[in-house]
Design a protein around this motif. Structure first.
Motif, PDB file in Angstrom:
ATOM      1  N   LEU A   1      53.188 -29.087  46.981  1.00 13.24           N
ATOM      2  CA  LEU A   1      54.064 -27.957  47.350  1.00 13.24           C
ATOM      3  C   LEU A   1      53.332 -26.630  47.178  1.00 13.24           C
ATOM      4  CD1 LEU A   1      57.515 -29.087  45.864  1.00 13.24           C
ATOM      5  CD2 LEU A   1      56.978 -28.650  48.270  1.00 13.24           C
ATOM      6  N   VAL A   2      52.615 -26.508  46.051  1.00 12.89           N
ATOM      7  CA  VAL A   2      51.846 -25.263  45.839  1.00 12.89           C
ATOM      8  C   VAL A   2      50.814 -25.089  46.940  1.00 12.89           C
ATOM      9  CG1 VAL A   2      50.237 -24.132  44.282  1.00 12.89           C
ATOM     10  CG2 VAL A   2      52.250 -25.268  43.367  1.00 12.89           C
ATOM     11  N   LYS A   3      50.118 -26.204  47.287  1.00 16.22           N
ATOM     12  CA  LYS A   3      49.119 -26.136  48.340  1.00 16.22           C
ATOM     13  C   LYS A   3      49.759 -25.730  49.668  1.00 16.22           C
ATOM     14  CE  LYS A   3      45.659 -28.979  50.658  1.00 16.22           C
ATOM     15  NZ  LYS A   3      45.055 -30.326  50.777  1.00 16.22           N
ATOM     16  N   GLU A   4      50.965 -26.308  49.923  1.00 13.68           N
ATOM     17  CA  GLU A   4      51.660 -25.980  51.169  1.00 13.68           C
ATOM     18  C   GLU A   4      52.026 -24.495  51.210  1.00 13.68           C
ATOM     19  OE1 GLU A   4      55.529 -27.427  53.806  1.00 13.68           O
ATOM     20  OE2 GLU A   4      55.413 -27.912  51.675  1.00 13.68           O
ATOM     21  N   VAL A   5      52.541 -23.953  50.106  1.00 13.59           N
ATOM     22  CA  VAL A   5      52.906 -22.523  50.072  1.00 13.59           C
ATOM     23  C   VAL A   5      51.683 -21.659  50.314  1.00 13.59           C
ATOM     24  CG1 VAL A   5      53.709 -20.668  48.557  1.00 13.59           C
ATOM     25  CG2 VAL A   5      54.927 -22.837  48.637  1.00 13.59           C
ATOM     26  N   GLN A   6      50.566 -22.014  49.643  1.00 11.26           N
ATOM     27  CA  GLN A   6      49.345 -21.221  49.804  1.00 11.26           C
ATOM     28  C   GLN A   6      48.808 -21.314  51.235  1.00 11.26           C
ATOM     29  OE1 GLN A   6      46.832 -22.860  46.760  1.00 11.26           O
ATOM     30  NE2 GLN A   6      47.771 -21.637  45.088  1.00 11.26           N
ATOM     31  N   GLU A   7      48.886 -22.539  51.786  1.00  9.39           N
ATOM     32  CA  GLU A   7      48.406 -22.728  53.164  1.00  9.39           C
ATOM     33  C   GLU A   7      49.241 -21.931  54.142  1.00  9.39           C
ATOM     34  OE1 GLU A   7      48.328 -26.361  56.289  1.00  9.39           O
ATOM     35  OE2 GLU A   7      47.495 -26.810  54.317  1.00  9.39           O
ATOM     36  N   ILE A   8      50.581 -21.982  53.957  1.00  4.91           N
ATOM     37  CA  ILE A   8      51.462 -21.197  54.856  1.00  4.91           C
ATOM     38  C   ILE A   8      51.168 -19.698  54.716  1.00  4.91           C
ATOM     39  CG2 ILE A   8      53.844 -20.512  55.273  1.00  4.91           C
ATOM     40  CD1 ILE A   8      54.678 -23.390  54.589  1.00  4.91           C
ATOM     41  N   ALA A   9      50.935 -19.256  53.468  1.00  4.27           N
ATOM     42  CA  ALA A   9      50.646 -17.837  53.243  1.00  4.27           C
ATOM     43  C   ALA A   9      49.358 -17.434  53.943  1.00  4.27           C
ATOM     44  CB  ALA A   9      50.567 -17.554  51.746  1.00  4.27           C
ATOM     45  N   ARG A  10      48.316 -18.335  53.832  1.00  2.84           N
ATOM     46  CA  ARG A  10      47.058 -18.014  54.501  1.00  2.84           C
ATOM     47  C   ARG A  10      47.238 -17.984  56.026  1.00  2.84           C
ATOM     48  NH1 ARG A  10      44.972 -21.552  50.527  1.00  2.84           N
ATOM     49  NH2 ARG A  10      44.950 -23.258  52.052  1.00  2.84           N
ATOM     50  N   ASN A  11      47.977 -18.962  56.526  1.00  3.60           N
ATOM     51  CA  ASN A  11      48.197 -19.008  57.968  1.00  3.60           C
ATOM     52  C   ASN A  11      48.969 -17.776  58.459  1.00  3.60           C
ATOM     53  OD1 ASN A  11      46.833 -21.435  58.190  1.00  3.60           O
ATOM     54  ND2 ASN A  11      48.685 -22.685  57.962  1.00  3.60           N
ATOM     55  N   VAL A  12      49.992 -17.405  57.664  1.00  3.33           N
ATOM     56  CA  VAL A  12      50.763 -16.203  58.058  1.00  3.33           C
ATOM     57  C   VAL A  12      49.879 -14.967  58.031  1.00  3.33           C
ATOM     58  CG1 VAL A  12      52.639 -14.676  57.348  1.00  3.33           C
ATOM     59  CG2 VAL A  12      52.995 -17.146  57.419  1.00  3.33           C
ATOM     60  N   ALA A  13      49.002 -14.920  56.985  1.00  2.00           N
ATOM     61  CA  ALA A  13      48.099 -13.776  56.895  1.00  2.00           C
ATOM     62  C   ALA A  13      47.165 -13.727  58.091  1.00  2.00           C
ATOM     63  CB  ALA A  13      47.317 -13.839  55.593  1.00  2.00           C
ATOM     64  N   ARG A  14      46.650 -14.897  58.472  1.00  4.74           N
ATOM     65  CA  ARG A  14      45.765 -14.938  59.639  1.00  4.74           C
ATOM     66  C   ARG A  14      46.512 -14.533  60.908  1.00  4.74           C
ATOM     67  NH1 ARG A  14      43.383 -20.743  59.780  1.00  4.74           N
ATOM     68  NH2 ARG A  14      42.424 -19.897  61.688  1.00  4.74           N
ATOM     69  N   LEU A  15      47.757 -15.047  61.013  1.00  2.00           N
ATOM     70  CA  LEU A  15      48.551 -14.675  62.194  1.00  2.00           C
ATOM     71  C   LEU A  15      48.840 -13.169  62.214  1.00  2.00           C
ATOM     72  CD1 LEU A  15      51.063 -17.664  62.320  1.00  2.00           C
ATOM     73  CD2 LEU A  15      49.271 -17.156  63.988  1.00  2.00           C
ATOM     74  N   LYS A  16      49.162 -12.619  61.040  1.00  2.00           N
ATOM     75  CA  LYS A  16      49.444 -11.182  60.981  1.00  2.00           C
ATOM     76  C   LYS A  16      48.201 -10.348  61.305  1.00  2.00           C
ATOM     77  CE  LYS A  16      53.381 -11.198  57.800  1.00  2.00           C
ATOM     78  NZ  LYS A  16      53.883 -10.747  56.497  1.00  2.00           N
ATOM     79  N   GLU A  17      47.046 -10.860  60.828  1.00  2.00           N
ATOM     80  CA  GLU A  17      45.811 -10.162  61.155  1.00  2.00           C
ATOM     81  C   GLU A  17      45.547 -10.185  62.653  1.00  2.00           C
ATOM     82  OE1 GLU A  17      41.030 -10.311  60.040  1.00  2.00           O
ATOM     83  OE2 GLU A  17      42.444 -11.726  59.134  1.00  2.00           O
ATOM     84  N   ALA A  18      45.752 -11.377  63.234  1.00  2.00           N
ATOM     85  CA  ALA A  18      45.583 -11.486  64.688  1.00  2.00           C
ATOM     86  C   ALA A  18      46.592 -10.604  65.412  1.00  2.00           C
ATOM     87  CB  ALA A  18      45.732 -12.944  65.119  1.00  2.00           C
ATOM     88  N   LEU A  19      47.844 -10.564  64.858  1.00  2.00           N
ATOM     89  CA  LEU A  19      48.885  -9.723  65.466  1.00  2.00           C
ATOM     90  C   LEU A  19      48.501  -8.248  65.363  1.00  2.00           C
ATOM     91  CD1 LEU A  19      51.652  -9.340  66.753  1.00  2.00           C
ATOM     92  CD2 LEU A  19      52.650  -9.407  64.447  1.00  2.00           C
ATOM     93  N   ALA A  20      47.976  -7.887  64.188  1.00  2.00           N
ATOM     94  CA  ALA A  20      47.578  -6.485  64.023  1.00  2.00           C
ATOM     95  C   ALA A  20      46.473  -6.122  65.007  1.00  2.00           C
ATOM     96  CB  ALA A  20      47.132  -6.238  62.585  1.00  2.00           C
ATOM     97  N   GLN A  21      45.484  -7.018  65.146  1.00  2.00           N
ATOM     98  CA  GLN A  21      44.420  -6.752  66.102  1.00  2.00           C
ATOM     99  C   GLN A  21      44.958  -6.677  67.533  1.00  2.00           C
ATOM    100  OE1 GLN A  21      41.522  -9.826  65.475  1.00  2.00           O
ATOM    101  NE2 GLN A  21      40.753  -8.972  63.529  1.00  2.00           N
ATOM    102  N   ALA A  22      45.884  -7.614  67.818  1.00  2.00           N
ATOM    103  CA  ALA A  22      46.477  -7.595  69.160  1.00  2.00           C
ATOM    104  C   ALA A  22      47.240  -6.301  69.406  1.00  2.00           C
ATOM    105  CB  ALA A  22      47.391  -8.808  69.338  1.00  2.00           C
ATOM    106  N   GLN A  23      47.971  -5.839  68.375  1.00  2.00           N
ATOM    107  CA  GLN A  23      48.729  -4.599  68.532  1.00  2.00           C
ATOM    108  C   GLN A  23      47.801  -3.395  68.689  1.00  2.00           C
ATOM    109  OE1 GLN A  23      51.180  -4.798  65.046  1.00  2.00           O
ATOM    110  NE2 GLN A  23      52.898  -5.786  66.116  1.00  2.00           N
ATOM    111  N   VAL A  24      46.692  -3.417  67.886  1.00  2.00           N
ATOM    112  CA  VAL A  24      45.717  -2.338  68.043  1.00  2.00           C
ATOM    113  C   VAL A  24      45.138  -2.347  69.449  1.00  2.00           C
ATOM    114  CG1 VAL A  24      43.444  -1.528  67.305  1.00  2.00           C
ATOM    115  CG2 VAL A  24      45.156  -2.192  65.604  1.00  2.00           C
ATOM    116  N   GLU A  25      44.796  -3.532  69.904  1.00  2.00           N
ATOM    117  CA  GLU A  25      44.233  -3.639  71.251  1.00  2.00           C
ATOM    118  C   GLU A  25      45.250  -3.218  72.300  1.00  2.00           C
ATOM    119  OE1 GLU A  25      41.072  -3.974  73.651  1.00  2.00           O
ATOM    120  OE2 GLU A  25      41.083  -4.279  71.470  1.00  2.00           O
ATOM    121  N   LEU A  26      46.515  -3.589  72.063  1.00  2.00           N
ATOM    122  CA  LEU A  26      47.573  -3.211  72.997  1.00  2.00           C
ATOM    123  C   LEU A  26      47.763  -1.694  73.033  1.00  2.00           C
ATOM    124  CD1 LEU A  26      49.777  -4.089  74.960  1.00  2.00           C
ATOM    125  CD2 LEU A  26      51.330  -4.325  72.994  1.00  2.00           C
TER     126      LEU A  26
END
Length: 413
Positions: A332-357
Protein backbone atom coordinates in the motif's frame (compact mmCIF):
# COMPACT_ATOMS: atom_id res chain seq x y z
CA UNK A 1 -4.88 202.25 -29.72
CA UNK A 2 -4.75 205.13 -32.10
CA UNK A 3 -1.79 203.54 -33.96
CA UNK A 4 -3.59 200.27 -34.46
CA UNK A 5 -6.47 201.96 -36.23
CA UNK A 6 -4.25 203.67 -38.82
CA UNK A 7 -5.29 203.17 -42.49
CA UNK A 8 -3.20 200.71 -44.69
CA UNK A 9 -0.30 202.19 -46.66
CA UNK A 10 -0.90 203.38 -50.22
CA UNK A 11 1.00 201.92 -53.27
CA UNK A 12 2.24 203.93 -56.16
CA UNK A 13 0.78 203.35 -59.65
CA UNK A 14 4.07 201.97 -60.84
CA UNK A 15 4.03 199.46 -58.09
CA UNK A 16 0.51 198.47 -59.00
CA UNK A 17 1.47 197.90 -62.65
CA UNK A 18 4.53 195.87 -61.68
CA UNK A 19 2.40 193.70 -59.42
CA UNK A 20 -0.12 193.05 -62.20
CA UNK A 21 2.57 192.11 -64.73
CA UNK A 22 4.08 189.76 -62.19
CA UNK A 23 0.73 188.03 -61.81
CA UNK A 24 0.38 187.79 -65.60
CA UNK A 25 3.79 186.18 -65.99
CA UNK A 26 3.27 183.69 -63.16
CA UNK A 27 -0.17 182.70 -64.53
CA UNK A 28 1.27 182.22 -68.02
CA UNK A 29 4.12 180.09 -66.66
CA UNK A 30 1.72 178.01 -64.58
CA UNK A 31 -0.58 177.45 -67.57
CA UNK A 32 2.34 176.50 -69.79
CA UNK A 33 3.60 173.95 -67.24
CA UNK A 34 0.08 172.57 -66.90
CA UNK A 35 -0.29 172.19 -70.68
CA UNK A 36 3.05 170.33 -70.88
CA UNK A 37 1.99 168.09 -67.98
CA UNK A 38 -1.34 167.29 -69.67
CA UNK A 39 0.43 166.38 -72.90
CA UNK A 40 3.00 164.26 -71.09
CA UNK A 41 0.25 162.58 -69.04
CA UNK A 42 -1.64 161.65 -72.21
CA UNK A 43 1.53 160.19 -73.74
CA UNK A 44 2.25 158.32 -70.45
CA UNK A 45 -1.30 156.94 -70.27
CA UNK A 46 -1.13 155.71 -73.86
CA UNK A 47 2.32 154.20 -73.32
CA UNK A 48 1.31 152.48 -70.07
CA UNK A 49 -1.90 151.23 -71.63
CA UNK A 50 0.05 149.67 -74.51
CA UNK A 51 2.59 148.20 -72.07
CA UNK A 52 -0.19 146.81 -69.86
CA UNK A 53 -2.00 145.25 -72.83
CA UNK A 54 1.26 143.78 -74.14
CA UNK A 55 2.20 142.49 -70.68
CA UNK A 56 -1.25 141.03 -70.10
CA UNK A 57 -1.12 139.35 -73.50
CA UNK A 58 2.28 137.89 -72.67
CA UNK A 59 0.95 136.64 -69.34
CA UNK A 60 -2.04 135.04 -71.09
CA UNK A 61 0.31 133.27 -73.51
CA UNK A 62 2.51 132.10 -70.64
CA UNK A 63 -0.52 130.86 -68.77
CA UNK A 64 -1.68 128.96 -71.87
CA UNK A 65 1.79 127.48 -72.27
CA UNK A 66 1.79 126.57 -68.60
CA UNK A 67 -1.59 124.91 -68.95
CA UNK A 68 -0.31 122.85 -71.88
CA UNK A 69 2.77 121.85 -69.90
CA UNK A 70 0.74 120.85 -66.86
CA UNK A 71 -1.72 118.96 -69.08
CA UNK A 72 1.19 117.10 -70.68
CA UNK A 73 2.58 116.01 -67.32
CA UNK A 74 -0.90 115.17 -66.09
CA UNK A 75 -1.34 112.92 -69.13
CA UNK A 76 2.02 111.27 -68.40
CA UNK A 77 1.07 110.74 -64.78
CA UNK A 78 -2.36 109.39 -65.76
CA UNK A 79 -0.76 106.91 -68.15
CA UNK A 80 1.73 105.67 -65.55
CA UNK A 81 -0.96 105.49 -62.91
CA UNK A 82 -3.17 103.36 -65.17
CA UNK A 83 -0.26 101.02 -65.97
CA UNK A 84 0.73 100.85 -62.31
CA UNK A 85 -2.83 100.02 -61.20
CA UNK A 86 -3.09 97.28 -63.86
CA UNK A 87 0.26 95.69 -63.03
CA UNK A 88 -0.50 95.88 -59.30
CA UNK A 89 -3.78 94.02 -59.84
CA UNK A 90 -1.91 91.35 -61.80
CA UNK A 91 0.69 91.11 -59.04
CA UNK A 92 -2.07 90.78 -56.44
CA UNK A 93 -3.52 87.94 -58.50
CA UNK A 94 -0.07 86.30 -58.65
CA UNK A 95 0.34 86.67 -54.90
CA UNK A 96 -3.07 85.07 -54.40
CA UNK A 97 -1.96 82.14 -56.58
CA UNK A 98 1.19 81.82 -54.51
CA UNK A 99 -0.79 81.95 -51.27
CA UNK A 100 -3.24 79.33 -52.56
CA UNK A 101 -0.30 77.13 -53.53
CA UNK A 102 1.18 77.59 -50.05
CA UNK A 103 -2.13 76.75 -48.38
CA UNK A 104 -2.43 73.69 -50.59
CA UNK A 105 0.99 72.42 -49.47
CA UNK A 106 0.05 72.34 -45.78
CA UNK A 107 -2.15 69.25 -46.14
CA UNK A 108 0.30 67.24 -48.28
CA UNK A 109 3.17 68.08 -45.94
CA UNK A 110 1.12 67.05 -42.90
CA UNK A 111 0.09 63.75 -44.48
CA UNK A 112 3.60 63.07 -45.77
CA UNK A 113 5.02 63.50 -42.27
CA UNK A 114 2.43 61.27 -40.60
CA UNK A 115 3.53 57.81 -39.46
CA UNK A 116 1.83 55.56 -41.99
CA UNK A 117 2.41 52.31 -40.12
CA UNK A 118 2.68 50.80 -36.67
CA UNK A 119 4.89 48.21 -35.00
CA UNK A 120 7.62 46.55 -37.00
CA UNK A 121 6.19 48.04 -40.18
CA UNK A 122 7.38 51.41 -38.97
CA UNK A 123 10.54 50.81 -40.98
CA UNK A 124 12.77 53.20 -42.87
CA UNK A 125 12.13 51.50 -46.19
CA UNK A 126 12.15 52.83 -49.73
CA UNK A 127 8.69 54.35 -49.30
CA UNK A 128 9.81 56.10 -46.12
CA UNK A 129 12.94 57.39 -47.86
CA UNK A 130 10.96 58.75 -50.78
CA UNK A 131 8.41 60.27 -48.42
CA UNK A 132 11.25 62.00 -46.56
CA UNK A 133 12.49 63.34 -49.89
CA UNK A 134 8.96 64.44 -50.74
CA UNK A 135 8.67 66.24 -47.39
CA UNK A 136 11.99 67.97 -48.10
CA UNK A 137 10.78 68.96 -51.57
CA UNK A 138 7.51 70.31 -50.13
CA UNK A 139 9.36 72.22 -47.40
CA UNK A 140 11.76 73.61 -49.98
CA UNK A 141 8.87 74.64 -52.24
CA UNK A 142 7.09 76.14 -49.23
CA UNK A 143 10.16 78.19 -48.28
CA UNK A 144 10.63 79.33 -51.87
CA UNK A 145 6.97 80.28 -52.29
CA UNK A 146 7.00 82.04 -48.90
CA UNK A 147 9.98 84.17 -49.94
CA UNK A 148 8.30 84.95 -53.24
CA UNK A 149 5.09 85.94 -51.44
CA UNK A 150 7.15 88.29 -49.26
CA UNK A 151 8.82 89.74 -52.36
CA UNK A 152 5.42 90.18 -54.02
CA UNK A 153 4.05 91.87 -50.90
CA UNK A 154 7.04 94.22 -50.79
CA UNK A 155 6.64 95.00 -54.50
CA UNK A 156 2.94 95.67 -53.98
CA UNK A 157 3.85 98.02 -51.15
CA UNK A 158 6.30 99.86 -53.40
CA UNK A 159 3.65 100.01 -56.14
CA UNK A 160 1.14 101.49 -53.73
CA UNK A 161 3.72 104.01 -52.54
CA UNK A 162 4.40 105.04 -56.15
CA UNK A 163 0.64 105.08 -56.81
CA UNK A 164 0.09 107.34 -53.80
CA UNK A 165 2.71 109.79 -55.08
CA UNK A 166 1.24 109.72 -58.57
CA UNK A 167 -2.26 110.32 -57.25
CA UNK A 168 -1.06 113.14 -55.01
CA UNK A 169 0.84 114.71 -57.91
CA UNK A 170 -2.20 114.29 -60.17
CA UNK A 171 -4.42 115.86 -57.54
CA UNK A 172 -2.06 118.84 -57.32
CA UNK A 173 -1.92 119.05 -61.11
CA UNK A 174 -5.71 119.03 -61.27
CA UNK A 175 -5.93 121.84 -58.74
CA UNK A 176 -3.22 123.78 -60.59
CA UNK A 177 -5.06 123.35 -63.89
CA UNK A 178 -8.29 124.52 -62.29
CA UNK A 179 -6.59 127.59 -60.83
CA UNK A 180 -4.75 128.46 -64.05
CA UNK A 181 -7.97 127.95 -66.07
CA UNK A 182 -9.62 130.48 -63.81
CA UNK A 183 -6.64 132.82 -64.25
CA UNK A 184 -6.80 132.50 -68.06
CA UNK A 185 -10.51 133.25 -68.05
CA UNK A 186 -10.07 136.50 -66.07
CA UNK A 187 -10.15 139.83 -67.91
CA UNK A 188 -10.35 143.48 -66.97
CA UNK A 189 -14.14 143.32 -66.76
CA UNK A 190 -14.36 140.18 -64.61
CA UNK A 191 -16.52 140.77 -61.51
CA UNK A 192 -14.26 139.10 -58.95
CA UNK A 193 -10.98 140.88 -59.61
CA UNK A 194 -9.49 142.79 -56.67
CA UNK A 195 -6.28 144.14 -55.17
CA UNK A 196 -4.10 141.98 -52.99
CA UNK A 197 -1.49 143.38 -50.66
CA UNK A 198 0.73 140.25 -50.77
CA UNK A 199 0.27 139.42 -54.41
CA UNK A 200 3.92 139.91 -55.37
CA UNK A 201 5.51 138.27 -52.36
CA UNK A 202 7.51 135.07 -52.89
CA UNK A 203 5.90 132.19 -51.05
CA UNK A 204 8.59 130.32 -49.06
CA UNK A 205 6.90 127.05 -50.02
CA UNK A 206 7.30 127.72 -53.73
CA UNK A 207 9.83 125.76 -55.81
CA UNK A 208 11.72 126.50 -58.97
CA UNK A 209 10.60 125.31 -62.37
CA UNK A 210 13.50 122.86 -62.46
CA UNK A 211 12.46 121.41 -59.10
CA UNK A 212 8.88 121.14 -60.37
CA UNK A 213 9.99 119.28 -63.47
CA UNK A 214 12.31 117.03 -61.47
CA UNK A 215 9.52 116.17 -59.01
CA UNK A 216 7.03 115.01 -61.64
CA UNK A 217 9.74 113.33 -63.68
CA UNK A 218 10.93 111.46 -60.56
CA UNK A 219 7.38 110.25 -59.88
CA UNK A 220 7.02 109.02 -63.47
CA UNK A 221 10.42 107.30 -63.43
CA UNK A 222 9.73 105.66 -60.07
CA UNK A 223 6.39 104.38 -61.35
CA UNK A 224 8.11 103.07 -64.50
CA UNK A 225 10.70 101.23 -62.37
CA UNK A 226 8.01 99.65 -60.20
CA UNK A 227 6.03 98.63 -63.29
CA UNK A 228 9.14 96.98 -64.76
CA UNK A 229 9.93 95.24 -61.44
CA UNK A 230 6.34 94.05 -61.11
CA UNK A 231 6.33 92.56 -64.60
CA UNK A 232 9.61 90.76 -63.90
CA UNK A 233 8.28 89.45 -60.59
CA UNK A 234 5.06 88.27 -62.22
CA UNK A 235 7.05 86.36 -64.83
CA UNK A 236 9.17 84.89 -62.02
CA UNK A 237 6.01 83.76 -60.20
CA UNK A 238 4.74 82.00 -63.32
CA UNK A 239 8.06 80.21 -63.85
CA UNK A 240 8.33 79.37 -60.17
CA UNK A 241 4.87 77.82 -59.95
CA UNK A 242 5.52 75.77 -63.08
CA UNK A 243 8.97 74.62 -61.89
CA UNK A 244 7.83 73.70 -58.37
CA UNK A 245 4.87 71.79 -59.78
CA UNK A 246 7.30 69.79 -61.94
CA UNK A 247 9.51 69.05 -58.93
CA UNK A 248 6.51 67.87 -56.91
CA UNK A 249 5.28 65.76 -59.83
CA UNK A 250 8.60 63.96 -60.25
CA UNK A 251 8.96 63.25 -56.53
CA UNK A 252 5.33 62.16 -56.34
CA UNK A 253 5.96 59.66 -59.14
CA UNK A 254 8.98 58.31 -57.24
CA UNK A 255 6.86 57.90 -54.09
CA UNK A 256 4.13 56.14 -56.08
CA UNK A 257 6.62 53.62 -57.45
CA UNK A 258 7.95 53.03 -53.94
CA UNK A 259 4.38 52.55 -52.70
CA UNK A 260 3.69 49.91 -55.34
CA UNK A 261 6.89 48.03 -54.54
CA UNK A 262 6.26 48.28 -50.81
CA UNK A 263 2.69 47.02 -51.21
CA UNK A 264 3.86 43.94 -53.09
CA UNK A 265 6.47 43.18 -50.43
CA UNK A 266 4.01 43.74 -47.58
CA UNK A 267 1.40 41.46 -49.17
CA UNK A 268 4.00 38.70 -49.56
CA UNK A 269 4.93 39.02 -45.88
CA UNK A 270 1.24 38.99 -44.92
CA UNK A 271 0.62 35.78 -46.86
CA UNK A 272 3.60 34.05 -45.19
CA UNK A 273 2.44 35.21 -41.77
CA UNK A 274 -1.04 33.85 -42.48
CA UNK A 275 0.46 30.45 -43.37
CA UNK A 276 2.45 30.32 -40.14
CA UNK A 277 -0.59 31.45 -38.16
CA UNK A 278 -2.63 28.56 -39.56
CA UNK A 279 0.08 26.08 -38.54
CA UNK A 280 0.34 27.58 -35.04
CA UNK A 281 -3.41 27.40 -34.59
CA UNK A 282 -3.36 23.73 -35.58
CA UNK A 283 -0.63 23.11 -33.02
CA UNK A 284 -2.64 25.02 -30.38
CA UNK A 285 -5.59 22.72 -30.97
CA UNK A 286 -3.32 19.69 -30.62
CA UNK A 287 -1.72 21.05 -27.45
CA UNK A 288 -5.11 21.89 -25.94
CA UNK A 289 -6.18 18.30 -26.56
CA UNK A 290 -2.95 17.11 -24.89
CA UNK A 291 -3.66 19.29 -21.84
CA UNK A 292 -7.13 17.83 -21.61
CA UNK A 293 -5.72 14.29 -21.73
CA UNK A 294 -3.15 15.09 -19.02
CA UNK A 295 -5.74 16.72 -16.79
CA UNK A 296 -8.00 13.65 -17.21
CA UNK A 297 -5.06 11.36 -16.41
CA UNK A 298 -4.34 13.30 -13.23
CA UNK A 299 -8.00 13.19 -12.29
CA UNK A 300 -8.09 9.45 -12.96
CA UNK A 301 -5.31 8.99 -10.39
CA UNK A 302 -7.39 10.52 -7.65
CA UNK A 303 -9.57 7.39 -7.17
CA UNK A 304 -6.71 4.90 -6.73
CA UNK A 305 -4.85 7.41 -4.54
CA UNK A 306 -7.87 7.90 -2.30
CA UNK A 307 -8.42 4.14 -2.09
CA UNK A 308 -4.79 3.53 -1.11
CA UNK A 309 -4.83 6.33 1.43
CA UNK A 310 -8.12 5.13 2.87
CA UNK A 311 -6.79 1.56 3.20
CA UNK A 312 -3.63 2.77 4.92
CA UNK A 313 -5.58 5.01 7.29
CA UNK A 314 -8.11 2.25 8.01
CA UNK A 315 -5.41 -0.35 8.75
CA UNK A 316 -3.92 1.96 11.37
CA UNK A 317 -6.88 1.03 13.55
CA UNK A 318 -5.85 -2.64 13.78
CA UNK A 319 -5.52 -3.61 17.48
CA UNK A 320 -2.37 -4.53 19.37
CA UNK A 321 -0.01 -6.87 17.63
CA UNK A 322 -2.19 -6.99 14.55
CA UNK A 323 -0.83 -3.54 13.74
CA UNK A 324 2.12 -5.05 11.96
CA UNK A 325 4.06 -4.02 8.83
CA UNK A 326 3.02 -6.84 6.63
CA UNK A 327 3.43 -7.28 2.88
CA UNK A 328 0.08 -5.58 2.23
CA UNK A 329 1.21 -2.62 4.29
CA UNK A 330 4.41 -2.26 2.27
CA UNK A 331 2.51 -2.73 -0.99
CA UNK A 332 0.00 0.00 0.00
CA UNK A 333 2.82 2.40 0.86
CA UNK A 334 4.52 1.55 -2.44
CA UNK A 335 1.23 2.12 -4.27
CA UNK A 336 0.72 5.55 -2.64
CA UNK A 337 4.29 6.58 -3.47
CA UNK A 338 3.96 5.29 -7.03
CA UNK A 339 0.68 7.17 -7.55
CA UNK A 340 2.28 10.32 -6.10
CA UNK A 341 5.24 10.00 -8.46
CA UNK A 342 2.97 9.38 -11.42
CA UNK A 343 0.78 12.35 -10.51
CA UNK A 344 3.89 14.48 -10.14
CA UNK A 345 5.11 13.40 -13.56
CA UNK A 346 1.69 14.06 -15.05
CA UNK A 347 1.56 17.50 -13.42
CA UNK A 348 5.02 18.28 -14.70
CA UNK A 349 3.99 17.24 -18.19
CA UNK A 350 0.79 19.28 -17.75
CA UNK A 351 2.78 22.29 -16.63
CA UNK A 352 5.07 21.98 -19.63
CA UNK A 353 2.08 21.54 -21.90
CA UNK A 354 0.43 24.62 -20.40
CA UNK A 355 3.63 26.62 -20.79
CA UNK A 356 3.89 25.49 -24.38
CA UNK A 357 0.22 26.29 -24.92
CA UNK A 358 0.73 29.76 -23.51
CA UNK A 359 3.71 30.18 -25.79
CA UNK A 360 1.63 29.05 -28.74
CA UNK A 361 -1.15 31.44 -27.71
CA UNK A 362 1.31 34.27 -27.43
CA UNK A 363 2.74 33.35 -30.79
CA UNK A 364 -0.78 33.27 -32.20
CA UNK A 365 -1.48 36.71 -30.79
CA UNK A 366 1.84 37.99 -32.08
CA UNK A 367 1.14 36.59 -35.53
CA UNK A 368 -2.39 37.99 -35.47
CA UNK A 369 -1.09 41.37 -34.36
CA UNK A 370 1.56 41.24 -37.03
CA UNK A 371 -1.06 40.27 -39.58
CA UNK A 372 -3.17 43.19 -38.36
CA UNK A 373 -0.15 45.45 -38.74
CA UNK A 374 0.35 44.18 -42.27
CA UNK A 375 -3.36 44.56 -43.06
CA UNK A 376 -3.26 48.05 -41.59
CA UNK A 377 -0.23 48.89 -43.69
CA UNK A 378 -1.87 47.50 -46.82
CA UNK A 379 -5.11 49.36 -46.05
CA UNK A 380 -3.28 52.64 -45.48
CA UNK A 381 -1.02 52.30 -48.51
CA UNK A 382 -3.50 50.77 -50.94
CA UNK A 383 -6.92 52.08 -49.87
CA UNK A 384 -6.09 55.46 -48.33
CA UNK A 385 -2.81 56.85 -49.59
CA UNK A 386 -2.65 55.56 -53.15
CA UNK A 387 -6.00 57.03 -54.32
CA UNK A 388 -5.35 60.33 -52.56
CA UNK A 389 -1.85 60.61 -53.96
CA UNK A 390 -3.26 60.65 -57.49
CA UNK A 391 -4.04 64.33 -57.01
CA UNK A 392 -0.67 65.58 -55.66
CA UNK A 393 0.57 67.29 -57.67
CA UNK A 394 -1.99 66.94 -60.52
CA UNK A 395 -0.87 66.21 -64.02
CA UNK A 396 -1.34 68.98 -66.51
CA UNK A 397 -4.41 69.24 -68.64
CA UNK A 398 -6.17 72.44 -67.69
CA UNK A 399 -8.50 71.03 -65.06
CA UNK A 400 -10.91 73.50 -63.56
CA UNK A 401 -9.73 72.52 -60.08
CA UNK A 402 -6.05 72.99 -60.94
CA UNK A 403 -4.19 75.90 -59.49
CA UNK A 404 -1.89 78.10 -61.48
CA UNK A 405 1.51 76.52 -61.68
CA UNK A 406 0.23 72.96 -61.35
CA UNK A 407 -0.79 72.68 -57.71
CA UNK A 408 -4.21 71.27 -56.93
CA UNK A 409 -6.58 72.04 -54.03
CA UNK A 410 -7.48 68.37 -53.52
CA UNK A 411 -3.86 67.33 -52.94
CA UNK A 412 -4.06 65.94 -49.39
CA UNK A 413 -1.82 62.88 -49.19
Amino acid sequence: MAKLLQPPPKFLPSEWQVANKSQYHRAEAQRSRSERLVAESQRLVEEIEKTTRRSQSDVNKKLEQRLQEVRFWKMELDEKLEQLVLVTEELLSSRTRLQNALDGLKGPLHITQLERRVGIDLVHDEVEQELVKEAEVIRGVTALLTRTVEEASEQIRLNRSAKYKLEKDLKDKFVALTIDDVCVSLNNNSPNIRYSESATRVDPRSVSLEDWLDFSNANVEKAARQISSSLELKALVDRLLSQTAGDLRRQCDAVDVAFRNGLKETKDARDKLATHLAKVMEEIASQEENVTVLEKAIADQEGPAKVAHTRLETRTRRPNVELCRDVAQYQLVKEVQEIARNVARLKEALAQAQVELKGLNRRQLALQEELQVKENTIYIDEVLCTPMRKSIPPRGGGDQGEWAGGLHPDAVC
